[in-house]
Design a protein around this motif. Structure first.
Motif, PDB file in Angstrom:
ATOM      1  N   CYS A  50      14.567 -20.462  12.894  1.00  0.00           N
ATOM      2  CA  CYS A  50      15.532 -19.531  13.469  1.00  0.00           C
ATOM      3  C   CYS A  50      16.961 -20.007  13.217  1.00  0.00           C
ATOM      4  CB  CYS A  50      15.289 -19.397  14.971  1.00  0.00           C
ATOM      5  SG  CYS A  50      16.191 -18.036  15.747  1.00  0.00           S
ATOM      6  N   SER A  51      17.920 -19.078  13.402  1.00  0.00           N
ATOM      7  CA  SER A  51      19.350 -19.387  13.340  1.00  0.00           C
ATOM      8  C   SER A  51      19.976 -18.938  14.651  1.00  0.00           C
ATOM      9  CB  SER A  51      20.016 -18.666  12.166  1.00  0.00           C
ATOM     10  OG  SER A  51      19.479 -19.100  10.925  1.00  0.00           O
ATOM     11  N   VAL A  52      20.884 -19.772  15.187  1.00  0.00           N
ATOM     12  CA  VAL A  52      21.537 -19.484  16.464  1.00  0.00           C
ATOM     13  C   VAL A  52      23.042 -19.593  16.269  1.00  0.00           C
ATOM     14  CG1 VAL A  52      21.760 -20.142  18.882  1.00  0.00           C
ATOM     15  CG2 VAL A  52      19.557 -20.433  17.710  1.00  0.00           C
ATOM     16  N   ASP A  53      23.763 -18.494  16.482  1.00  0.00           N
ATOM     17  CA  ASP A  53      25.215 -18.494  16.318  1.00  0.00           C
ATOM     18  C   ASP A  53      25.893 -19.232  17.459  1.00  0.00           C
ATOM     19  OD1 ASP A  53      25.090 -17.075  13.983  1.00  0.00           O
ATOM     20  OD2 ASP A  53      25.392 -15.127  14.926  1.00  0.00           O
ATOM     21  N   SER A  54      27.000 -19.924  17.115  1.00  0.00           N
ATOM     22  CA  SER A  54      27.816 -20.614  18.110  1.00  0.00           C
ATOM     23  C   SER A  54      29.266 -20.558  17.643  1.00  0.00           C
ATOM     24  CB  SER A  54      27.353 -22.066  18.278  1.00  0.00           C
ATOM     25  OG  SER A  54      28.165 -22.742  19.215  1.00  0.00           O
ATOM     26  N   SER A  55      30.009 -19.589  18.137  1.00  0.00           N
ATOM     27  CA  SER A  55      31.416 -19.345  17.770  1.00  0.00           C
ATOM     28  C   SER A  55      31.574 -19.278  16.258  1.00  0.00           C
ATOM     29  CB  SER A  55      32.319 -20.413  18.403  1.00  0.00           C
ATOM     30  OG  SER A  55      32.027 -21.695  17.901  1.00  0.00           O
ATOM     31  N   TYR A  61      17.500 -24.078  12.265  1.00  0.00           N
ATOM     32  CA  TYR A  61      16.475 -25.087  12.511  1.00  0.00           C
ATOM     33  C   TYR A  61      15.113 -24.584  12.046  1.00  0.00           C
ATOM     34  CZ  TYR A  61      14.586 -22.490  16.528  1.00  0.00           C
ATOM     35  OH  TYR A  61      14.003 -21.542  17.320  1.00  0.00           O
ATOM     36  N   LEU A  62      14.243 -25.530  11.777  1.00  0.00           N
ATOM     37  CA  LEU A  62      12.833 -25.235  11.527  1.00  0.00           C
ATOM     38  C   LEU A  62      12.008 -26.333  12.171  1.00  0.00           C
ATOM     39  CD1 LEU A  62      11.527 -27.214   9.068  1.00  0.00           C
ATOM     40  CD2 LEU A  62      13.070 -25.841   7.691  1.00  0.00           C
ATOM     41  N   CYS A  63      10.847 -25.960  12.669  1.00  0.00           N
ATOM     42  CA  CYS A  63       9.954 -26.906  13.339  1.00  0.00           C
ATOM     43  C   CYS A  63       8.615 -26.944  12.614  1.00  0.00           C
ATOM     44  CB  CYS A  63       9.738 -26.505  14.793  1.00  0.00           C
ATOM     45  SG  CYS A  63      11.232 -26.522  15.805  1.00  0.00           S
ATOM     46  N   ASP A  64       8.079 -28.137  12.480  1.00  0.00           N
ATOM     47  CA  ASP A  64       6.780 -28.301  11.831  1.00  0.00           C
ATOM     48  C   ASP A  64       6.114 -29.556  12.355  1.00  0.00           C
ATOM     49  OD1 ASP A  64       4.874 -27.572   9.547  1.00  0.00           O
ATOM     50  OD2 ASP A  64       5.373 -29.649   9.064  1.00  0.00           O
ATOM     51  N   SER A  65       4.853 -29.424  12.756  1.00  0.00           N
ATOM     52  CA  SER A  65       4.036 -30.562  13.197  1.00  0.00           C
ATOM     53  C   SER A  65       4.720 -31.373  14.293  1.00  0.00           C
ATOM     54  CB  SER A  65       3.707 -31.463  12.002  1.00  0.00           C
ATOM     55  OG  SER A  65       2.993 -30.750  11.020  1.00  0.00           O
ATOM     56  N   GLY A  66       5.342 -30.666  15.247  1.00  0.00           N
ATOM     57  CA  GLY A  66       5.933 -31.350  16.390  1.00  0.00           C
ATOM     58  C   GLY A  66       7.292 -31.958  16.128  1.00  0.00           C
ATOM     59  N   ILE A  67       7.894 -31.671  14.976  1.00  0.00           N
ATOM     60  CA  ILE A  67       9.208 -32.216  14.631  1.00  0.00           C
ATOM     61  C   ILE A  67      10.161 -31.063  14.328  1.00  0.00           C
ATOM     62  CG2 ILE A  67      10.501 -33.719  13.057  1.00  0.00           C
ATOM     63  CD1 ILE A  67       7.886 -35.187  12.500  1.00  0.00           C
ATOM     64  N   CYS A  68      11.376 -31.162  14.845  1.00  0.00           N
ATOM     65  CA  CYS A  68      12.391 -30.138  14.601  1.00  0.00           C
ATOM     66  C   CYS A  68      13.465 -30.695  13.678  1.00  0.00           C
ATOM     67  CB  CYS A  68      13.024 -29.689  15.919  1.00  0.00           C
ATOM     68  SG  CYS A  68      14.326 -28.460  15.689  1.00  0.00           S
ATOM     69  N   TYR A  69      13.850 -29.899  12.692  1.00  0.00           N
ATOM     70  CA  TYR A  69      14.913 -30.238  11.751  1.00  0.00           C
ATOM     71  C   TYR A  69      16.032 -29.220  11.963  1.00  0.00           C
ATOM     72  CZ  TYR A  69      10.881 -32.582   9.688  1.00  0.00           C
ATOM     73  OH  TYR A  69       9.757 -33.352   9.490  1.00  0.00           O
ATOM     74  N   MET A  70      17.208 -29.691  12.345  1.00  0.00           N
ATOM     75  CA  MET A  70      18.298 -28.772  12.688  1.00  0.00           C
ATOM     76  C   MET A  70      19.586 -29.186  11.977  1.00  0.00           C
ATOM     77  SD  MET A  70      20.049 -28.058  16.426  1.00  0.00           S
ATOM     78  CE  MET A  70      18.630 -27.156  17.062  1.00  0.00           C
ATOM     79  N   THR A  71      20.365 -28.175  11.556  1.00  0.00           N
ATOM     80  CA  THR A  71      21.665 -28.456  10.965  1.00  0.00           C
ATOM     81  C   THR A  71      22.676 -27.430  11.451  1.00  0.00           C
ATOM     82  OG1 THR A  71      22.819 -28.955   8.882  1.00  0.00           O
ATOM     83  CG2 THR A  71      21.364 -27.048   8.882  1.00  0.00           C
ATOM     84  N   LEU A  72      23.941 -27.816  11.456  1.00  0.00           N
ATOM     85  CA  LEU A  72      25.046 -26.938  11.847  1.00  0.00           C
ATOM     86  C   LEU A  72      25.913 -26.678  10.621  1.00  0.00           C
ATOM     87  CD1 LEU A  72      26.819 -25.639  14.207  1.00  0.00           C
ATOM     88  CD2 LEU A  72      28.127 -27.782  14.084  1.00  0.00           C
ATOM     89  N   CYS A  73      26.165 -25.386  10.337  1.00  0.00           N
ATOM     90  CA  CYS A  73      26.993 -25.009   9.190  1.00  0.00           C
ATOM     91  C   CYS A  73      28.028 -23.970   9.634  1.00  0.00           C
ATOM     92  CB  CYS A  73      26.146 -24.398   8.069  1.00  0.00           C
ATOM     93  SG  CYS A  73      24.826 -25.466   7.459  1.00  0.00           S
TER      94      CYS A  73
END
Length: 228
Positions: A50-55, A61-73
């Motif tokens: 999913c993508s979540v807007d913030s200002s 982020y994407l989640c797989d096998s109990g681990i989340c990978y997130m980045t801010l752009c």
């Protein structure tokens, strides 16, 4: 470009590694960092991708096998490239897990659940920093190649899914919907790749055109001066 990047345990948001750009000199990034930590604690029941807007920025982020990978752009950064970056981080971290826990019948999810200290994989920061350099400029030829590679990978996965449907003998209407989805995603990638390619060409040849235009105007001015 990716400004903040986190790898965390999806069940409780325990941060395994994080990396950032100039966060000590940028108060807004400090705020985004706090927002990311709050978001990571709420992802256990959230969509896996999913993508979540913030200002002015967006968390991807994407989640797989109990681990989340997130980045801010920045919001202007192409979403496809952001997820392509996360997919690369995901694949590289899987290799890190193999080095840490071995490869013989290892349940990495269970291993991650036993981690008690935050930043357990802090050394993986160096790998993330290298990957970030490849995605720094979304209009670069390297970024364009990443986008094309992502298109090829998505198309391959979609075709594999359709083949599996056919092998199971599922309803042809389901096959048709998946085929339509594949075509739609392929068209979207193709248009995005075409746009990035035009931007790359413009950046490459614009200085030459400007110089050529200046020389042409200078010659015209000289010719006009001589004929007077």
């Amino acid at each position: 470009m990716p400004r903040l990047t986190f790898i965390a345990r999806a069940t409780d948001g325990l941060i395994l590694v994080e990396t950032w750009d100039d966060i000590n000199n940028n108060k807004s990034l400090q705020t985004f960092k706090q927002q990311a930590k709050q978001l990571l604690k709420k992802l256990d029941q959230a969509p896996p991708r999913c993508s979540v807007d913030s200002s002015t920025h967006t968390f991807h982020y994407l989640c797989d096998s109990g681990i989340c990978y997130m980045t801010l752009c920045e919001k202007s950064y192409p979403k496809k490239l952001a997820f392509s970056f996360l997919e690369e981080i995901h694949r590289a971290f899987q290799e890190e897990l193999k080095r840490e826990f071995g490869t013989h019948s290892v349940d990495y999810r269970s291993q991650i659940e036993t981690v008690e200290k935050p930043y357990y994989f802090i050394k993986f920061d160096r790998t993330i920093q290298r990957k970030k350099m490849e995605y720094r400029d979304p209009r670069s030829n390297k970024a364009l190649q990443k986008l094309n590679d992502s298109l090829t990978e998505v198309a391959s996965i979609m075709r594999q899914n359709i083949d599996e449907v056919l092998q199971r003998g599922e309803n042809l209407e389901d096959v048709g919907r998946k085929a339509t989805s594949l075509k739609y995603e392929s068209d979207k990638f193709r248009k995005a790749a075409h746009t990035l390619n035009l931007q790359a060409l413009a950046r490459q040849y614009a200085p030459l055109l400007v110089i050529g235009g200046v020389i042409f105007l200078f010659i015209v001015y000289k010719v006009f001066s001589w004929t007077r």
